[in-house]
Design an enzyme around this catalytic site. Structure first.
Site, short mmCIF file in Angstrom:
data_model
loop_
_atom_site.label_atom_id
_atom_site.label_comp_id
_atom_site.label_asym_id
_atom_site.label_seq_id
_atom_site.Cartn_x
_atom_site.Cartn_y
_atom_site.Cartn_z
N LYS A 91 -10.74 54.40 -4.51
CA LYS A 91 -9.31 54.35 -4.81
C LYS A 91 -8.88 53.06 -5.53
O LYS A 91 -7.76 52.57 -5.34
CB LYS A 91 -8.44 54.52 -3.54
N TRP A 96 -10.32 56.09 -13.82
CA TRP A 96 -9.88 55.42 -15.06
C TRP A 96 -11.04 54.71 -15.74
O TRP A 96 -11.28 54.88 -16.94
CB TRP A 96 -8.76 54.44 -14.70
N HIS A 157 -20.10 54.32 -5.03
CA HIS A 157 -19.29 53.44 -4.17
C HIS A 157 -20.22 52.58 -3.29
O HIS A 157 -19.74 51.81 -2.45
CB HIS A 157 -18.39 54.25 -3.23
N SER A 188 -3.26 54.03 -1.56
CA SER A 188 -3.81 55.12 -2.37
C SER A 188 -4.78 55.96 -1.54
O SER A 188 -4.76 57.19 -1.57
CB SER A 188 -4.53 54.52 -3.58
N ARG A 312 -1.97 59.93 -8.80
CA ARG A 312 -0.75 59.91 -7.98
C ARG A 312 0.34 59.16 -8.73
O ARG A 312 1.13 59.76 -9.43
CB ARG A 312 -1.06 59.27 -6.61
N LYS A 313 0.35 57.82 -8.64
CA LYS A 313 1.37 57.04 -9.35
C LYS A 313 0.77 56.12 -10.42
O LYS A 313 1.39 55.84 -11.43
CB LYS A 313 2.15 56.17 -8.36
N GLY A 314 -0.41 55.57 -10.08
CA GLY A 314 -1.07 54.68 -11.04
C GLY A 314 -0.28 53.41 -11.31
O GLY A 314 -0.19 52.96 -12.44
P1 PAP Z 1 -11.66 57.70 -6.32
O1 PAP Z 1 -12.23 56.53 -5.59
O2 PAP Z 1 -11.37 58.86 -5.40
O3 PAP Z 1 -12.44 58.08 -7.54
P2 PAP Z 1 -9.87 56.20 -7.93
O4 PAP Z 1 -9.87 56.83 -9.27
O5 PAP Z 1 -10.72 54.99 -7.74
O6 PAP Z 1 -10.20 57.28 -6.82
O7 PAP Z 1 -8.40 55.75 -7.56
C1 PAP Z 1 -7.29 56.59 -7.68
C2 PAP Z 1 -6.12 55.70 -8.07
O8 PAP Z 1 -6.23 55.39 -9.48
C3 PAP Z 1 -4.79 56.39 -7.90
O9 PAP Z 1 -3.87 55.36 -7.60
P3 PAP Z 1 -2.48 55.59 -6.81
O10 PAP Z 1 -2.79 56.42 -5.60
O11 PAP Z 1 -1.98 54.23 -6.46
O12 PAP Z 1 -1.59 56.27 -7.78
C4 PAP Z 1 -4.54 56.99 -9.27
O13 PAP Z 1 -3.21 57.31 -9.53
C5 PAP Z 1 -5.06 55.87 -10.15
N1 PAP Z 1 -5.44 56.35 -11.47
C6 PAP Z 1 -6.15 57.47 -11.78
N2 PAP Z 1 -6.30 57.57 -13.10
C7 PAP Z 1 -5.68 56.52 -13.66
C8 PAP Z 1 -5.47 56.08 -15.01
N3 PAP Z 1 -5.94 56.78 -16.04
N4 PAP Z 1 -4.79 54.94 -15.21
C9 PAP Z 1 -4.30 54.23 -14.18
N5 PAP Z 1 -4.46 54.58 -12.88
C10 PAP Z 1 -5.14 55.72 -12.62
#
Ligand code: PAP
Length: 365
Positions: A91, A96, A157, A188, A312-314
């Site tokens: 998370k 990204w 991970h 997150s 989610r929010k990013g």
């Molecule tokens: P994972 O460990 O399950 O793969 P991971 O991708 O590391 O998850 O983290 C998800 C977070 O990255 C989410 O954050 P949030 O819950 O605070 O919103 C997700 O929204 C965010 N995220 C995913 N894709 C992007 C992106 N392209 N740019 C910025 N943030 C992103």
């Protein structure tokens, strides 16, 4: 041109019948090999919420199925000099970073502006597969990865100390690592776990999840050991490990992307920069673009996880909407205690960098 290799893993159904904790434990233990059962029986374990127990394996917490996959990965994976590993705290920006790295390394085969770009059709986790969830996820499944086109890209991970020496010492495999301020990482993760849990299980109260997080009992945690393992290595061997933070990408993703490209030995040329290649990759991988793709709205990955839960929010700093003052105080203390003296600091809001020593004072203001 051949389409990129897509990776999928066996699905398990979530029909809401996971009746109770004990049954879940039995089912889980039943499916494990004798070797794994014996291994797990001797490991410290903690009762958690989404899965019955987390076990302390090689100094980090994970589920039995992950232990089996990780030990298979450790035994069998044959690294190559050209491999690229995306290593992350869960998370913290994995999706990204996988997208950005995939688009960068494949920019000569797949123009980032192409309407047929693989990232428009596939989730990054399918293009850059996890060792522990995808490639080595079943005990019968020891894949032959030797024929994959180079550079091969993988995700994990697994903490640095548990990566096989073939990755760490014997080859020139490059590792790009990302983590994120623990406040947002926790939030997150809490949202994600509540989304993917069996429908029959109640939501996890935030205080309970937070208590486990601060104790370090969280998948692949403690988070501080995870971060510090890669952090120290990135300082000792900067040619081996590139250490990134989600907040730095949010602040200037173009700059960070150029760092990644240079680190991986494929820097953007002046001509590429002038033609806007960096901007095109950044746009392709942006939260707004990826979240709205059909594959990420309705597709699934792994054990029936829906891709939409990855977006989610990013944002940086959403934790302020959920943390109580005592939660702020507690996590600040944990960070101060565990990261103190390491030089590792995090941006907790869009407008401030807060070092571990300053965290508590600033947050109280
Ligand atoms: P994972 O460990 O399950 O793969 P991971 O991708 O590391 O998850 O983290 C998800 C977070 O990255 C989410 O954050 P949030 O819950 O605070 O919103 C997700 O929204 C965010 N995220 C995913 N894709 C992007 C992106 N392209 N740019 C910025 N943030 C992103």
């Amino acid at each position: 041109m051949a389409p990129p290799t897509q990776f999928t893993i066996p699905q398990i159904s979530d029909d809401g019948k996971e009746a109770n904790h004990e049954i879940q434990v039995e089912i889980e233990e039943e499916q494990l090999s004798q070797e794994c059962k014996e291994l797990i029986l001797n490991l410290p374990r903690e009762k958690v919420w989404r899965t019955p127990y987390l076990y302390l394996y090689q100094g980090f917490w994970c589920q039995p199925t992950e232990i089996l996959a990780i030990s298979t990965f450790q035994k069998h994976f044959q690294a190559k000099d050209t491999d690229v590993l995306i290593a992350t705290v869960p998370k913290s920006g994995t999706t990204w970073l996988k997208a950005l790295t995939f688009a960068t390394l494949n920019r000569n085969n797949h123009s980032p502006t192409s309407e047929n770009h693989p990232l428009l059709k596939s989730n990054p986790h399918n293009l850059v597969p996890f060792f522990e969830y995808t490639l080595y996820s079943t005990k019968e499944n020891v894949p032959d990865l030797s024929h994959l086109p180079e550079p091969r890209m993988f995700g994990t991970h697994v903490p640095f100390a548990s990566l096989p020496t073939r990755i760490v010492r014997d080859t020139k495999t490059k590792i790009v690592y990302i983590c994120r301020n623990p406040f947002d990482t926790f939030l997150s993760s809490w949202f994600f776990c509540n989304k993917i849990k069996p429908k029959s299980s109640p939501d996890m109260p935030i205080e309970e999840a937070f208590g486990m997080f601060c104790k370090g009992v969280v998948g692949f945690g403690p988070f501080w050991d995870h971060m510090l393992g890669y952090w120290k290595e990135s300082i000792e061997r900067p040619e081996k490990v590139l250490f990134l933070k989600y907040e730095d990408l949010k602040e200037d993703v173009n700059l960070q992307l150029k760092r990644v490209a240079t680190f991986l030995g494929c820097p953007f040329t002046l001509e590429e920069e002038n033609c806007g290649v960096v901007e095109s990759i950044v746009k392709l991988c942006s939260f707004e673009n990826m979240k709205d793709l059909e594959v990420n709205k309705n597709g699934k990955f792994g054990r029936n996880f829906e891709n939409k839960f990855l977006f989610r929010k990013g944002e940086i700093g959403d934790w302020v909407n959920y943390f109580t003052p005592s939660m702020v105080e507690k996590l600040s203390k944990v960070m101060e205690e565990k990261l103190h003296g390491s030089g590792l600091s995090f941006r907790l809001h869009l407008d401030s960098v807060v070092s571990e020593a300053e965290t508590e004072t600033k947050l109280k203001k």
